[in-house]
Design an enzyme around this catalytic site. Sequence first.
Site, PDB file in Angstrom:
ATOM      1  CG  ASP A   1      -2.055   0.953   1.116  1.00 36.07           C
ATOM      2  OD1 ASP A   1      -2.124   1.676   0.107  1.00 36.07           O
ATOM      3  OD2 ASP A   1      -2.895   0.997   2.030  1.00 36.07           O
TER       4      ASP A   1
ATOM      5  CD  GLU B   1      -6.271   6.384   2.605  1.00 35.23           C
ATOM      6  OE1 GLU B   1      -5.909   5.314   3.079  1.00 35.23           O
ATOM      7  OE2 GLU B   1      -5.888   6.814   1.503  1.00 35.23           O
TER       8      GLU B   1
HETATM    9  C1  BGC Z   1      -5.050   3.333   0.747  1.00 35.25           C
HETATM   10  C2  BGC Z   1      -5.488   2.250  -0.181  1.00 35.25           C
HETATM   11  C3  BGC Z   1      -5.520   2.755  -1.592  1.00 35.25           C
HETATM   12  C4  BGC Z   1      -4.190   3.353  -1.968  1.00 35.25           C
HETATM   13  C5  BGC Z   1      -4.146   3.916  -3.358  1.00 35.25           C
HETATM   14  C6  BGC Z   1      -3.812   4.023   0.275  1.00 35.25           C
HETATM   15  O1  BGC Z   1      -3.530   5.134   1.047  1.00 35.25           O
HETATM   16  O2  BGC Z   1      -4.829   2.785   2.022  1.00 35.25           O
HETATM   17  O3  BGC Z   1      -6.745   1.773   0.218  1.00 35.25           O
HETATM   18  O4  BGC Z   1      -5.860   1.710  -2.453  1.00 35.25           O
HETATM   19  O5  BGC Z   1      -3.883   4.392  -1.075  1.00 35.25           O
HETATM   20  O6  BGC Z   1      -4.875   5.069  -3.485  1.00 35.25           O
HETATM   21  C1  BGC Z   2      -3.580   9.866  -2.727  1.00 32.71           C
HETATM   22  C2  BGC Z   2      -4.367   8.665  -2.274  1.00 32.71           C
HETATM   23  C3  BGC Z   2      -3.597   7.915  -1.291  1.00 32.71           C
HETATM   24  C4  BGC Z   2      -3.128   8.829  -0.182  1.00 32.71           C
HETATM   25  C5  BGC Z   2      -2.276   8.106   0.817  1.00 32.71           C
HETATM   26  C6  BGC Z   2      -3.173  10.699  -1.549  1.00 32.71           C
HETATM   27  O1  BGC Z   2      -2.405  11.786  -1.940  1.00 32.71           O
HETATM   28  O2  BGC Z   2      -4.326  10.635  -3.592  1.00 32.71           O
HETATM   29  O3  BGC Z   2      -4.684   7.839  -3.351  1.00 32.71           O
HETATM   30  O4  BGC Z   2      -4.356   6.888  -0.787  1.00 32.71           O
HETATM   31  O5  BGC Z   2      -2.444   9.948  -0.657  1.00 32.71           O
HETATM   32  O6  BGC Z   2      -1.726   8.955   1.778  1.00 32.71           O
END
Ligand code: BGC
Ligand code: BGC
Length: 610
Positions: free
Chosen positions: A327, A524
């Site tokens: 990830d 997240e």
């Molecule tokens: C998330 C994943 C996601 C990935 C790509 C990560 O931060 O935990 O769920 O698929 O980013 O965007």
């Molecule tokens: C991206 C996401 C990713 C996240 C993780 C973002 O900048 O757009 O896809 O999951 O960073 O920290």
Amino acid sequence: MKKALIFKISFILLIILVLGTAFFVFENKNPALPNDNSSERCEQKDLPYLDSNLSTQDRVNDLMGRMTDWEKIGQMILIEKNSIHDINDITRYNLGALLSGGGAGPKQDTPLAWLQMINNFQSAAQKTCLKIPLLYGIDAIHGAGNVIGATIFPHFIGLGATRDPDLVRRVAEATAEEIAATGIYWNYAPNLDVAKDIRWGKTYETFGSDTENVAQLGLAYLEGTQNSSNGYLKVLANPKHFIGGGSMEYGTSRNKYFKIEEGNINIDEETLRQVHLVPFKEAVDGGARAIMVGTATWRGKMNSSNHYLLTDVLKKELGFSGFIVSDWYGVYEVAPSKYESLVLAINAGVDMVMSPFEYKDFMSNMQKALFRGDITKERIDDAVRRILTVKFETGLFDRPQAEPEGLSVIGSDEHRDLAREAVRKSQVLLKNTNSALPLSVSLDKIIVAGAAANNLGRQAGGWTTEWQGIDGNYGISGTTILEAIKNAVSKNTEVQFNEKGNFSVGNNLADVGIVVVGEKPYAEGWGDNPNPKLSPEDLSAIEKTKAKSKKIIVVIISGRPLDISSYSENWDGIVASWLPGSEGEGITDVLFGLYPFTGTLPVSWNISSN
Ligand code: BGC
Ligand code: BGC
């Protein structure tokens, strides 16, 4: 005597210097692996691996036999597309996979521009010697949320409330169709986390807290994504995040801005297996070919460096023969240096690294590790074999590039009808005093309030248009709840809207007040919240609307249960709408009784204080 001593010391120092330099040079030497682009090698015709009549295994064997180590290493990296500043680097470094992070689309976000962007990336891959296509991935976790004009389905927490595998299978299939139309054949879904703490910002990305429900719906989603009639995977599903993220402890995040995300899991192995492994086992048995390992730490060891979990349990015990992808930057947090991190993660079982920014470092660190024997050739071959097998299975080598004619499935009426069905089946009736619901469509007067009543961004939540979502009516095409109410009622019904609940109804109370409130979009990390609840503005809108109506219905748009226990007693009807997405009419379908409420809570929600 003195001179002799000085001479001796100088000599020793010189030796130390020479040895030290030699060691330093050896340590840092990156044997430039030959990127053999000779015409003899690259202009060969009718190569067996390009023949779709051969078995996948034969094709993989043939291709592997032709690859240089440099080309193999290129297959093991996954780069965020905005980190590619020169498209020729795809060719130069033989990059194997790209992704669009949350919100990362083409400059002008139209389905056609998406298609052209992906096709351009693929053309760059076609310029490499062996012409291995790119695997391009995206988080289409509730529809093709990055693509403006796409159908936005309810987030998984809402689908969890439907407990309807057949519906979830159809939603996954429609989503797969919408991304495949732009040339994307890899969806970072389903999320198989089992959410045990609703303060976690990823709660809404899950089907809830019930392992069995997660496992069943996860399997349905996987099948809906991958099933195809032409013998190839329709789209590659990607169960995530292996494993246990739903049990990370509050306050243990490695990231100073977060509370839970990137945190520690402290449960014992038996619980980890019973609660969190079951959905992954089902997914592996059901045909999972790519699995994402999360960024959590289980009892002191990051999952992405845990050989026992990745290799012994997932690959050997469960028999997972697809590839493990890490990830976002997760691999690099395993050890103090990038080099050590990479070595630990790849040796633990990670096959593809979502770097996601840097490929030059990756290529040279991997070369160094191979040269020094820190990562064996066998481990690299195993990883690349897994990745290429899946690339063949998705039909990537044989599919022509996506064509503009196929784009009409994006946001089609059929998909929007399906989304509406999913919305209505996900609504949970939390309270219904004196049968306040359903409402008649021919009431005289309805007043509507609340910050989420006329706001597609809030309806859709995070991972829509932008990573953390948007607040307002732009970037998403769909029907707000206010519009849906207006569409649902008779032409004689007066519908008045005031976001804050400032109504002047005189002495005649409205027949009903509907207030749509809840959480602002988040994703997240940033969505970790010690106490998810309604804002003072929301509560004030409810109070004011209540004062002007005969009964009050509160519709809650949220990614998780909110603490309403001190107020719920005063409200007649309460509906948990989750994050329904673009089709607000799914909510009015049940508010006005066109369909019954059938959703049940996917996580527990105690609405009253006693
Ligand atoms: C998330 C994943 C996601 C990935 C790509 C990560 O931060 O935990 O769920 O698929 O980013 O965007
Ligand atoms: C991206 C996401 C990713 C996240 C993780 C973002 O900048 O757009 O896809 O999951 O960073 O920290």
